[in-house]
Design a protein around this motif. Structure first.
Motif, PDB file in Angstrom:
ATOM      1  N   PRO A  87       0.798  -1.225   0.000  1.00 43.47           N
ATOM      2  CA  PRO A  87       0.000   0.000   0.000  1.00 43.47           C
ATOM      3  C   PRO A  87       0.837   1.284   0.000  1.00 43.47           C
ATOM      4  N   SER A  88       0.228   2.315  -0.568  1.00 42.51           N
ATOM      5  CA  SER A  88       0.823   3.642  -0.537  1.00 42.51           C
ATOM      6  C   SER A  88       0.621   4.231   0.855  1.00 42.51           C
ATOM      7  N   LEU A  89       1.643   4.903   1.322  1.00 43.94           N
ATOM      8  CA  LEU A  89       1.542   5.556   2.619  1.00 43.94           C
ATOM      9  C   LEU A  89       1.197   7.034   2.482  1.00 43.94           C
ATOM     10  N   VAL A  90       1.057   7.483   1.240  1.00 41.28           N
ATOM     11  CA  VAL A  90       0.711   8.886   0.992  1.00 41.28           C
ATOM     12  C   VAL A  90      -0.666   9.012   0.348  1.00 41.28           C
ATOM     13  N   SER A  91      -1.392   7.913   0.261  1.00 46.41           N
ATOM     14  CA  SER A  91      -2.730   7.943  -0.336  1.00 46.41           C
ATOM     15  C   SER A  91      -3.717   8.618   0.613  1.00 46.41           C
ATOM     16  N   ASP A  92      -4.883   8.970   0.070  1.00 49.40           N
ATOM     17  CA  ASP A  92      -5.917   9.579   0.909  1.00 49.40           C
ATOM     18  C   ASP A  92      -6.339   8.628   2.026  1.00 49.40           C
ATOM     19  N   GLU A  93      -6.371   7.356   1.710  1.00 52.47           N
ATOM     20  CA  GLU A  93      -6.752   6.356   2.714  1.00 52.47           C
ATOM     21  C   GLU A  93      -5.744   6.343   3.874  1.00 52.47           C
ATOM     22  N   ALA A  94      -4.460   6.411   3.565  1.00 51.47           N
ATOM     23  CA  ALA A  94      -3.421   6.427   4.603  1.00 51.47           C
ATOM     24  C   ALA A  94      -3.468   7.732   5.386  1.00 51.47           C
ATOM     25  N   LYS A  95      -3.804   8.821   4.716  1.00 51.59           N
ATOM     26  CA  LYS A  95      -3.879  10.125   5.384  1.00 51.59           C
ATOM     27  C   LYS A  95      -4.987  10.149   6.424  1.00 51.59           C
ATOM     28  N   LYS A  96      -6.038   9.358   6.197  1.00 56.19           N
ATOM     29  CA  LYS A  96      -7.168   9.324   7.121  1.00 56.19           C
ATOM     30  C   LYS A  96      -6.846   8.555   8.415  1.00 56.19           C
ATOM     31  N   LEU A  97      -5.831   7.710   8.371  1.00 54.21           N
ATOM     32  CA  LEU A  97      -5.483   6.922   9.553  1.00 54.21           C
ATOM     33  C   LEU A  97      -4.883   7.822  10.630  1.00 54.21           C
ATOM     34  N   SER A  98      -5.173   7.487  11.873  1.00 60.92           N
ATOM     35  CA  SER A  98      -4.563   8.240  12.978  1.00 60.92           C
ATOM     36  C   SER A  98      -3.103   7.790  13.135  1.00 60.92           C
ATOM     37  N   ASP A  99      -2.359   8.560  13.896  1.00 64.11           N
ATOM     38  CA  ASP A  99      -0.965   8.183  14.157  1.00 64.11           C
ATOM     39  C   ASP A  99      -0.891   6.828  14.857  1.00 64.11           C
ATOM     40  N   ASP A 100      -1.817   6.593  15.765  1.00 60.15           N
ATOM     41  CA  ASP A 100      -1.847   5.308  16.467  1.00 60.15           C
ATOM     42  C   ASP A 100      -2.129   4.156  15.508  1.00 60.15           C
ATOM     43  N   ASP A 101      -3.039   4.382  14.556  1.00 59.92           N
ATOM     44  CA  ASP A 101      -3.344   3.338  13.578  1.00 59.92           C
ATOM     45  C   ASP A 101      -2.128   3.036  12.699  1.00 59.92           C
ATOM     46  N   SER A 118      12.840  -4.809  15.436  1.00 59.79           N
ATOM     47  CA  SER A 118      14.066  -4.014  15.528  1.00 59.79           C
ATOM     48  C   SER A 118      13.821  -2.551  15.895  1.00 59.79           C
ATOM     49  N   LEU A 119      12.553  -2.141  15.992  1.00 58.30           N
ATOM     50  CA  LEU A 119      12.246  -0.737  16.282  1.00 58.30           C
ATOM     51  C   LEU A 119      11.708  -0.565  17.705  1.00 58.30           C
ATOM     52  N   THR A 120      12.164   0.480  18.346  1.00 55.50           N
ATOM     53  CA  THR A 120      11.629   0.837  19.656  1.00 55.50           C
ATOM     54  C   THR A 120      10.340   1.641  19.438  1.00 55.50           C
ATOM     55  N   PRO A 121       9.510   1.780  20.454  1.00 56.01           N
ATOM     56  CA  PRO A 121       8.299   2.597  20.298  1.00 56.01           C
ATOM     57  C   PRO A 121       8.610   4.035  19.865  1.00 56.01           C
ATOM     58  N   ASP A 122       9.686   4.608  20.358  1.00 57.25           N
ATOM     59  CA  ASP A 122      10.067   5.963  19.945  1.00 57.25           C
ATOM     60  C   ASP A 122      10.446   6.008  18.473  1.00 57.25           C
ATOM     61  N   GLN A 123      11.125   4.985  18.002  1.00 54.96           N
ATOM     62  CA  GLN A 123      11.495   4.940  16.586  1.00 54.96           C
ATOM     63  C   GLN A 123      10.258   4.799  15.700  1.00 54.96           C
ATOM     64  N   VAL A 124       9.284   4.027  16.161  1.00 54.46           N
ATOM     65  CA  VAL A 124       8.030   3.893  15.406  1.00 54.46           C
ATOM     66  C   VAL A 124       7.359   5.263  15.294  1.00 54.46           C
ATOM     67  N   LYS A 125       7.341   6.013  16.392  1.00 58.23           N
ATOM     68  CA  LYS A 125       6.752   7.369  16.359  1.00 58.23           C
ATOM     69  C   LYS A 125       7.499   8.266  15.380  1.00 58.23           C
ATOM     70  N   MET A 126       8.819   8.143  15.333  1.00 65.64           N
ATOM     71  CA  MET A 126       9.609   8.947  14.401  1.00 65.64           C
ATOM     72  C   MET A 126       9.280   8.597  12.951  1.00 65.64           C
ATOM     73  N   VAL A 127       9.096   7.302  12.680  1.00 63.95           N
ATOM     74  CA  VAL A 127       8.740   6.871  11.324  1.00 63.95           C
ATOM     75  C   VAL A 127       7.362   7.399  10.954  1.00 63.95           C
ATOM     76  N   VAL A 128       6.424   7.321  11.875  1.00 70.06           N
ATOM     77  CA  VAL A 128       5.069   7.832  11.626  1.00 70.06           C
ATOM     78  C   VAL A 128       5.138   9.343  11.344  1.00 70.06           C
ATOM     79  N   SER A 129       5.919  10.058  12.101  1.00 64.51           N
ATOM     80  CA  SER A 129       6.072  11.514  11.863  1.00 64.51           C
ATOM     81  C   SER A 129       6.664  11.769  10.488  1.00 64.51           C
ATOM     82  N   TYR A 130       7.625  10.971  10.097  1.00 69.73           N
ATOM     83  CA  TYR A 130       8.227  11.143   8.767  1.00 69.73           C
ATOM     84  C   TYR A 130       7.202  10.834   7.669  1.00 69.73           C
ATOM     85  N   ILE A 131       6.416   9.798   7.866  1.00 68.84           N
ATOM     86  CA  ILE A 131       5.369   9.467   6.875  1.00 68.84           C
ATOM     87  C   ILE A 131       4.389  10.636   6.773  1.00 68.84           C
TER      88      ILE A 131
END
Length: 136
Positions: A87-101, A118-131
């Motif tokens: 899936p695309s992470l920049v699609s409208d569908e992905a944009k509708k998801l919350s950060d938690d989702d 291999s990712l810590t919870p903080d790293q996951v948050k950083m990836v979500v912010s980058y997305i």
């Protein structure tokens, strides 16, 4: 006279034994110092081996993590690969998801099992912010 020679020889032998004992003691102390130094170096090496992967100075931001862990499948632009059902992470569908989702998708989807371990919870948050920054 014979007694004097014996006393001299005995004294010389005792002196030689004393010097030999001193040399042995000196060598033993040197070996102990070397052993302690080797143990100290090994302890420091093990500590660094354990600590270095956890240090945050290793360019640990969302973009770096995304490029290392996610871009191979989702692409550098996060557009995904529809033909491969990625899936695309920049699609409208992905944009509708919350950060938690999005974070849940990263950590709980079976396809992400290797990455999630291999990712810590903080790293996951950083990836979500980058997305989220790519979605703009």
């Amino acid at each position: 006279m014979g007694g004097d020679f014996r006393n001299t020889w005995t004294t010389a032998r005792r002196t030689a034994d004393s010097i030999e004992l001193q040399n042995f003691t000196r060598r033993r102390k040197e070996i102990m110092k070397t052993t302690k130094l080797v143990m100290l170096v090994m302890t420091i090496a093990v500590a660094l081996f354990i600590l270095i992967p956890n240090l945050s100075w290793a360019a640990d931001d969302g973009a770096t993590i995304y490029k290392a862990k996610c871009a191979a499948c989702h692409g550098a632009d996060a557009a995904g690969k529809p033909a491969a059902k990625i899936p695309s992470l920049v699609s409208d569908e992905a944009k509708k998801l919350s950060d938690d989702d999005l974070a849940k998708a990263v950590t709980e989807k079976p396809k992400h099992a290797g990455v999630a371990k291999s990712l810590t919870p903080d790293q996951v948050k950083m990836v979500v912010s980058y997305i989220r920054s790519l979605q703009k």
